[in-house]
Design a protein around this motif. Structure first.
Motif, PDB file in Angstrom:
ATOM      1  N   PRO A 108      -5.558 -54.479  22.746  1.00 59.15           N
ATOM      2  CA  PRO A 108      -4.473 -54.343  21.790  1.00 59.15           C
ATOM      3  C   PRO A 108      -4.665 -55.374  20.601  1.00 59.15           C
ATOM      4  CG  PRO A 108      -3.646 -54.627  23.867  1.00 59.15           C
ATOM      5  CD  PRO A 108      -4.961 -55.263  23.927  1.00 59.15           C
ATOM      6  N   VAL A 109      -4.476 -54.808  19.505  1.00 60.34           N
ATOM      7  CA  VAL A 109      -4.373 -55.748  18.145  1.00 60.34           C
ATOM      8  C   VAL A 109      -2.975 -55.542  17.377  1.00 60.34           C
ATOM      9  CG1 VAL A 109      -5.375 -55.889  15.964  1.00 60.34           C
ATOM     10  CG2 VAL A 109      -6.864 -54.844  17.832  1.00 60.34           C
ATOM     11  N   TYR A 110      -2.624 -56.832  17.153  1.00 58.88           N
ATOM     12  CA  TYR A 110      -1.467 -56.960  16.382  1.00 58.88           C
ATOM     13  C   TYR A 110      -1.311 -57.744  15.206  1.00 58.88           C
ATOM     14  CZ  TYR A 110      -1.949 -61.622  18.344  1.00 58.88           C
ATOM     15  OH  TYR A 110      -2.541 -63.016  18.458  1.00 58.88           O
ATOM     16  N   THR A 111      -0.360 -57.661  14.303  1.00 58.48           N
ATOM     17  CA  THR A 111      -0.193 -58.491  13.278  1.00 58.48           C
ATOM     18  C   THR A 111       0.980 -59.569  13.442  1.00 58.48           C
ATOM     19  OG1 THR A 111      -0.812 -56.691  11.836  1.00 58.48           O
ATOM     20  CG2 THR A 111       0.595 -58.335  10.905  1.00 58.48           C
ATOM     21  N   GLY A 112       0.484 -60.917  13.363  1.00 58.73           N
ATOM     22  CA  GLY A 112       1.466 -61.876  13.352  1.00 58.73           C
ATOM     23  C   GLY A 112       1.713 -62.175  15.044  1.00 58.73           C
ATOM     24  N   THR A 113       2.485 -61.400  15.628  1.00 61.85           N
ATOM     25  CA  THR A 113       2.592 -61.542  17.232  1.00 61.85           C
ATOM     26  C   THR A 113       2.302 -60.115  17.741  1.00 61.85           C
ATOM     27  OG1 THR A 113       5.094 -61.109  17.104  1.00 61.85           O
ATOM     28  CG2 THR A 113       4.597 -63.328  16.575  1.00 61.85           C
ATOM     29  N   LEU A 114       2.380 -60.481  18.911  1.00 66.74           N
ATOM     30  CA  LEU A 114       2.138 -59.203  19.965  1.00 66.74           C
ATOM     31  C   LEU A 114       3.434 -58.033  19.798  1.00 66.74           C
ATOM     32  CD1 LEU A 114       0.451 -57.479  21.929  1.00 66.74           C
ATOM     33  CD2 LEU A 114       1.450 -58.761  23.870  1.00 66.74           C
ATOM     34  N   ASP A 115       4.527 -58.550  19.457  1.00 67.27           N
ATOM     35  CA  ASP A 115       5.593 -57.551  19.180  1.00 67.27           C
ATOM     36  C   ASP A 115       5.528 -56.591  18.060  1.00 67.27           C
ATOM     37  OD1 ASP A 115       7.383 -58.434  21.441  1.00 67.27           O
ATOM     38  OD2 ASP A 115       7.935 -60.134  20.392  1.00 67.27           O
ATOM     39  N   THR A 116       4.322 -56.803  17.235  1.00 70.33           N
ATOM     40  CA  THR A 116       4.061 -56.163  15.978  1.00 70.33           C
ATOM     41  C   THR A 116       2.701 -55.413  16.185  1.00 70.33           C
ATOM     42  OG1 THR A 116       5.256 -57.624  14.769  1.00 70.33           O
ATOM     43  CG2 THR A 116       4.252 -56.144  13.491  1.00 70.33           C
ATOM     44  N   PRO A 117       2.286 -54.711  17.269  1.00 67.95           N
ATOM     45  CA  PRO A 117       1.035 -54.066  17.527  1.00 67.95           C
ATOM     46  C   PRO A 117       0.744 -52.871  16.584  1.00 67.95           C
ATOM     47  CG  PRO A 117       2.879 -53.191  18.956  1.00 67.95           C
ATOM     48  CD  PRO A 117       3.445 -54.253  18.144  1.00 67.95           C
ATOM     49  N   ILE A 118      -0.344 -52.739  15.906  1.00 65.95           N
ATOM     50  CA  ILE A 118      -1.028 -51.950  15.166  1.00 65.95           C
ATOM     51  C   ILE A 118      -1.999 -50.926  15.602  1.00 65.95           C
ATOM     52  CG2 ILE A 118      -0.398 -53.609  13.232  1.00 65.95           C
ATOM     53  CD1 ILE A 118      -3.372 -54.344  12.973  1.00 65.95           C
TER      54      ILE A 118
END
Length: 301
Positions: A108-118
């Motif tokens: 999984p890839v995220y922006t900033g933290t894992l709570d913002t997955p992209i």
């Protein structure tokens, strides 16, 4: 030349036919599994259909179909703390190192933290652009290689998720909590293992190797690891306490079960009075499967 061409054509047609047969066979298997796990009853023949599709004439299924129908995504998901993921700002070299270290093919890839997955990155997509060693000449752009992820609530029945994964051809889903944050991760392998039993792969600990030393003071161990052998490995007695009766337990899993008084869930941490911490890496409602053991600070440090 004519005979060779005819032979190649016949071989190609045969291979294509085999692929089609395999596809129909897999489709039939998944249809039976999804039907057996769907909330609506299929009648008394549903369990038999599943066992037949599984190619198991003995009728052995790890959990009965009624229990499987009641299972939810939260029962099988990997907890957030154990998710291996990457930031969209990761460098190519660091990404190659992570693929090598973990042995995983999907991240999984995220922006900033894992709570913002992209999205999700597949090793195959990376290798096609840059080679497995990352030496390809194409400019590194992580976002161009991303695939979409599934987002599911923890209460979703596993049969519904399996059907959704098959329909959308996704092998990974993130579990989203009521606040929109990431609560866990589930793969199609996790779901299938609930039906046909554990699927061993090259990254699981060997049947002969009860534990794997991940680093100093930390082990990944099978729950069936003999307790006396593991105590000898770490040089620490785990039964020398009033809370543990060494006459009643022989394995690490039995020790953790006795300490918690029940079968702990995935991601749960059980502390030993002597200092070690046991994190449940893999478990189902009936038994513990794998544990991560962290020794006291003075040992791990």
């Amino acid at each position: 030349m004519g005979d060779s061409t005819d032979g190649s054509s016949t071989a190609a047609q045969s291979a294509q036919s085999d692929d089609q047969n395999d596809s129909r066979s897999k489709g039939g298997f998944f249809r039976r599994v999804i039907g057996a796990l769907s909330p609506s009853d299929m009648g008394e023949n549903a369990p038999g259909d599943l066992q037949s599709a599984n190619g198991n004439p003995s009728g052995h299924v790890p959990l009965d179909i009624t229990s499987l129908r009641r299972m939810r995504v939260e029962d099988v998901a990997i907890p957030k703390a154990d998710i291996v993921s990457v930031s969209d700002a990761i460098s190519k070299d660091d990404l190659v190192a992570l693929f090598r270290e973990t042995g995983l093919s999907r991240l999984p890839v995220y922006t900033g933290t894992l709570d913002t997955p992209i999205g999700m990155l597949h090793l195959k997509d990376f290798a096609l652009r840059h080679g497995f060693n990352g030496n390809g000449g194409a400019a590194f752009d992580l976002k161009k290689m991303l695939r979409p992820l599934l987002y599911v609530p923890p209460s979703m029945p596993i049969g519904v998720l399996l059907q959704k994964m098959q329909t959308e051809r996704r092998h990974m889903a993130l579990v989203i909590d009521e606040y929109g944050g990431v609560d866990g991760l589930v793969t199609i392998e996790d779901l299938i293992e609930q039906i046909i039993g554990e699927i061993e792969d090259e990254h699981d600990t060997d049947e002969a190797d009860y534990w794997l030393k991940e680093k100093e003071g930390q082990y990944l161990a099978q729950a069936k690891s003999p307790l006396d052998e593991f105590e000898a490995e770490i040089g620490l007695s785990l039964t020398d306490t009033d809370e543990v009766d060494e006459e009643e337990i022989d394995t690490l899993g039995g020790l953790v079960f006795m300490l918690s008084g029940r079968v702990p869930a995935r991601g749960e941490v059980v502390k030993h009075p002597a200092g070690p911490e046991f994190t449940v890496v893999d478990a189902d409602p009936r038994r513990i499967k794998r544990l991560r053991v962290r020794l006291p600070d003075q040992k791990a440090g």
